[in-house]
Design an enzyme around this catalytic site. Sequence first.
Site, PDB file in Angstrom:
ATOM      1  N   LYS A  55       0.821  -1.222   0.000  1.00  0.00           N
ATOM      2  CA  LYS A  55       0.000   0.000   0.000  1.00  0.00           C
ATOM      3  C   LYS A  55       0.851   1.267   0.000  1.00  0.00           C
ATOM      4  O   LYS A  55       0.482   2.262  -0.624  1.00  0.00           O
ATOM      5  CB  LYS A  55      -0.955   0.010   1.203  1.00  0.00           C
ATOM      6  CG  LYS A  55      -1.840  -1.237   1.325  1.00  0.00           C
ATOM      7  CD  LYS A  55      -2.775  -1.416   0.150  1.00  0.00           C
ATOM      8  CE  LYS A  55      -3.357  -2.813   0.110  1.00  0.00           C
ATOM      9  NZ  LYS A  55      -4.101  -3.120  -1.111  1.00  0.00           N
ATOM     10  N   ARG A  72      -8.604  -6.351  -8.765  1.00  0.00           N
ATOM     11  CA  ARG A  72      -9.512  -7.469  -9.055  1.00  0.00           C
ATOM     12  C   ARG A  72     -10.874  -6.920  -9.490  1.00  0.00           C
ATOM     13  O   ARG A  72     -11.125  -5.724  -9.375  1.00  0.00           O
ATOM     14  CB  ARG A  72      -9.718  -8.287  -7.773  1.00  0.00           C
ATOM     15  CG  ARG A  72     -10.277  -7.394  -6.662  1.00  0.00           C
ATOM     16  CD  ARG A  72     -10.700  -8.136  -5.422  1.00  0.00           C
ATOM     17  NE  ARG A  72     -11.422  -7.263  -4.516  1.00  0.00           N
ATOM     18  CZ  ARG A  72     -10.876  -6.445  -3.631  1.00  0.00           C
ATOM     19  NH1 ARG A  72      -9.555  -6.356  -3.522  1.00  0.00           N
ATOM     20  NH2 ARG A  72     -11.627  -5.674  -2.869  1.00  0.00           N
ATOM     21  N   HIS A 126     -15.748  -2.600   8.185  1.00  0.00           N
ATOM     22  CA  HIS A 126     -15.052  -2.771   6.908  1.00  0.00           C
ATOM     23  C   HIS A 126     -15.697  -3.790   5.988  1.00  0.00           C
ATOM     24  O   HIS A 126     -15.094  -4.214   5.005  1.00  0.00           O
ATOM     25  CB  HIS A 126     -13.565  -3.075   7.119  1.00  0.00           C
ATOM     26  CG  HIS A 126     -12.897  -2.035   7.977  1.00  0.00           C
ATOM     27  ND1 HIS A 126     -12.826  -0.719   7.597  1.00  0.00           N
ATOM     28  CD2 HIS A 126     -12.340  -2.102   9.204  1.00  0.00           C
ATOM     29  CE1 HIS A 126     -12.223  -0.029   8.551  1.00  0.00           C
ATOM     30  NE2 HIS A 126     -11.928  -0.842   9.539  1.00  0.00           N
ATOM     31  N   GLU A 155      -0.672   8.117   7.988  1.00  0.00           N
ATOM     32  CA  GLU A 155      -1.518   9.060   7.250  1.00  0.00           C
ATOM     33  C   GLU A 155      -2.273   9.925   8.245  1.00  0.00           C
ATOM     34  O   GLU A 155      -2.645   9.455   9.325  1.00  0.00           O
ATOM     35  CB  GLU A 155      -2.574   8.305   6.405  1.00  0.00           C
ATOM     36  CG  GLU A 155      -2.082   7.830   5.068  1.00  0.00           C
ATOM     37  CD  GLU A 155      -3.157   7.132   4.255  1.00  0.00           C
ATOM     38  OE1 GLU A 155      -4.315   6.997   4.737  1.00  0.00           O
ATOM     39  OE2 GLU A 155      -2.847   6.703   3.132  1.00  0.00           O
TER      40      GLU A 155
HETATM   41  C1  MV4 Z   1      -8.609   5.973   6.299  1.00  0.00           C
HETATM   42  C2  MV4 Z   1      -9.618   6.582   7.082  1.00  0.00           C
HETATM   43  C3  MV4 Z   1      -9.383   7.856   7.518  1.00  0.00           C
HETATM   44  N1  MV4 Z   1      -8.222   8.492   7.234  1.00  0.00           N
HETATM   45  N2  MV4 Z   1      -7.462   6.650   6.041  1.00  0.00           N
HETATM   46  C4  MV4 Z   1     -10.567   1.648   6.104  1.00  0.00           C
HETATM   47  C5  MV4 Z   1     -10.358   0.560   5.130  1.00  0.00           C
HETATM   48  C6  MV4 Z   1      -9.217   0.948   4.278  1.00  0.00           C
HETATM   49  N3  MV4 Z   1      -9.503   0.636   2.899  1.00  0.00           N
HETATM   50  C7  MV4 Z   1      -9.037   2.400   4.490  1.00  0.00           C
HETATM   51  N4  MV4 Z   1      -9.861   2.769   5.595  1.00  0.00           N
HETATM   52  C8  MV4 Z   1      -9.846   4.022   6.099  1.00  0.00           C
HETATM   53  N5  MV4 Z   1      -8.731   4.729   5.828  1.00  0.00           N
HETATM   54  C9  MV4 Z   1      -7.306   7.878   6.495  1.00  0.00           C
HETATM   55  N6  MV4 Z   1      -6.163   8.519   6.249  1.00  0.00           N
HETATM   56  C10 MV4 Z   1     -10.770   5.865   7.338  1.00  0.00           C
HETATM   57  C11 MV4 Z   1     -10.889   4.588   6.864  1.00  0.00           C
HETATM   58  C12 MV4 Z   1     -12.116   3.946   7.205  1.00  0.00           C
HETATM   59  C13 MV4 Z   1     -13.020   3.577   6.237  1.00  0.00           C
HETATM   60  C14 MV4 Z   1     -12.751   3.749   4.893  1.00  0.00           C
HETATM   61  C15 MV4 Z   1     -13.646   3.399   3.933  1.00  0.00           C
HETATM   62  C16 MV4 Z   1     -14.849   2.847   4.323  1.00  0.00           C
HETATM   63  C17 MV4 Z   1     -15.155   2.639   5.645  1.00  0.00           C
HETATM   64  C18 MV4 Z   1     -14.246   3.003   6.614  1.00  0.00           C
HETATM   65  C19 MV4 Z   1     -14.556   2.785   7.937  1.00  0.00           C
HETATM   66  C20 MV4 Z   1     -13.655   3.146   8.878  1.00  0.00           C
HETATM   67  C21 MV4 Z   1     -12.438   3.709   8.516  1.00  0.00           C
END
Ligand code: MV4
Length: 461
Positions: free
Chosen positions: A116, A292, A235, A200
């Site tokens: 990532k 994917r 998630h 981040e």
């Molecule tokens: C984040 C975030 C807030 N700030 N990155 C969760 C899964 C992964 N794909 C990335 N995720 C997140 N990254 C930063 N810098 C919050 C999340 C996150 C989230 C993202 C997408 C959909 C649902 C979520 C639920 C909690 C946290």
Amino acid sequence: MINKILIANRGEIALRIVRACRELGIKTLAVYSEADEQSLHVQLADEAICIGPPQPAESYLRTDRIISAAEISNVDAIHPGYGFLSEKADFVEQCESCKIIFIGPSSSVIRQMGDKALAIESFRKVGVPTVPGSDGVVKSVSEAVKVAESIGYPVLVKAVSGGGGKGMRVAHNSVAFAKEFEVARAEAEKAFGDGSVYLEKFIENPRHIEFQILADKHGKVIHLGERDCSVQRRHQKLIEEAPSPFLSEELREKMGSIAVKAAKAVGYENAGTIEFLVDEKGNFYFIEMNTRIQVEHPVTEEVTDTDLIKEQIRIADGQHLRLNQEDIVINRHAIECRINAEDPLKNFAPCPGTIDLYYPPGGHGVRVDSHVYGGYVIPPYYDSMIGKLITYGRSREIAMDRMYRALEEFIISGIKTTIPFSKVIMQDPVFRSGKATTKFVEEFVERTNLDNLIQSNHNLE
Ligand code: MV4
């Protein structure tokens, strides 16, 4: 020319791939575990080979058995679906060295996007907006604290091998940070055998918006608009839609062209998804690329009138993309509710078992992607998604009303499902207003008396 495809997956996506192959006149080989002998995809494929016991590690993840099946049956290509081997670069390398076409990007791009921090770096270099954070992996606590201070709290520690929320820790101040940093590293080491992490800025209350791209082997890349996947629980996505109710046409075009630029920059090929977080102000940040086909691909198919699985196969076959960016005109709205065998009243505990009655909804603007039927036994070894209900129409309002109607019509008895839960969401004012963020489900569960609503809404049994 691809004449026969091995489907290295199970469940609804395996059936989805069989259907696409049928329409293309391509033969199919299903590989299945002992738990899936009765699955519809096994019965509908032209050939089927059992590759082992129910546990994924003994069957769907056994690359040796899958490659053997491919060679015995003389297939030209393997479609991995999602999950299982779909993003395992080592498997793709094996396919490449055996001259079997892997329906997806190259092993090197999968490896690059699987790291990532490397993915972010690759895209940041070419001008894709990313979240303020560390320059790649942070090795020591002392270095990490310095970076965290310069980013400003709250700071998120993420695993390089993570994705989908695993191995993520948030810290709100410097005291908490050192501890969260170590916890994240230990968790990542345990979960992925790789303790590398990066930092981040924590974006509060973001939307999860992802762009679908298609890229052929000849350098042509297009995007098919976005999906809004903000309605998630731990998630796990529950509801996805296209287009996002939040994006203006201007922002959509900007993000779409950046997604295309990103894919071109890494020499991407086949179908892929560029994930962004979008904050309240409309700032957007690249976070991950999925290499994917995704579970929620049908909402894009319904609003763009394309068959993404067929496109994947044609691309893998070396054909030129026939679609041009101008051909992608989105004037419909589609919503998908995942149907999980889970009990929403018991904290979404999985409910494997026998489906007694199964009557899927139908009618105008309704699509059901599922491998189950009345009498089907849901095995306990795999994830709990047993199907997807997709509705679409000329407006979001129509798609939502249609979804409510279709959920109401959907009869699955013998097990608990997420159908009643989705029905309540379809009537929720926050969801209906299009303002749901990634915090939505948590808040919704807190303020909603599910016991009452589910009982009054669901008069089965
Ligand atoms: C984040 C975030 C807030 N700030 N990155 C969760 C899964 C992964 N794909 C990335 N995720 C997140 N990254 C930063 N810098 C919050 C999340 C996150 C989230 C993202 C997408 C959909 C649902 C979520 C639920 C909690 C946290």
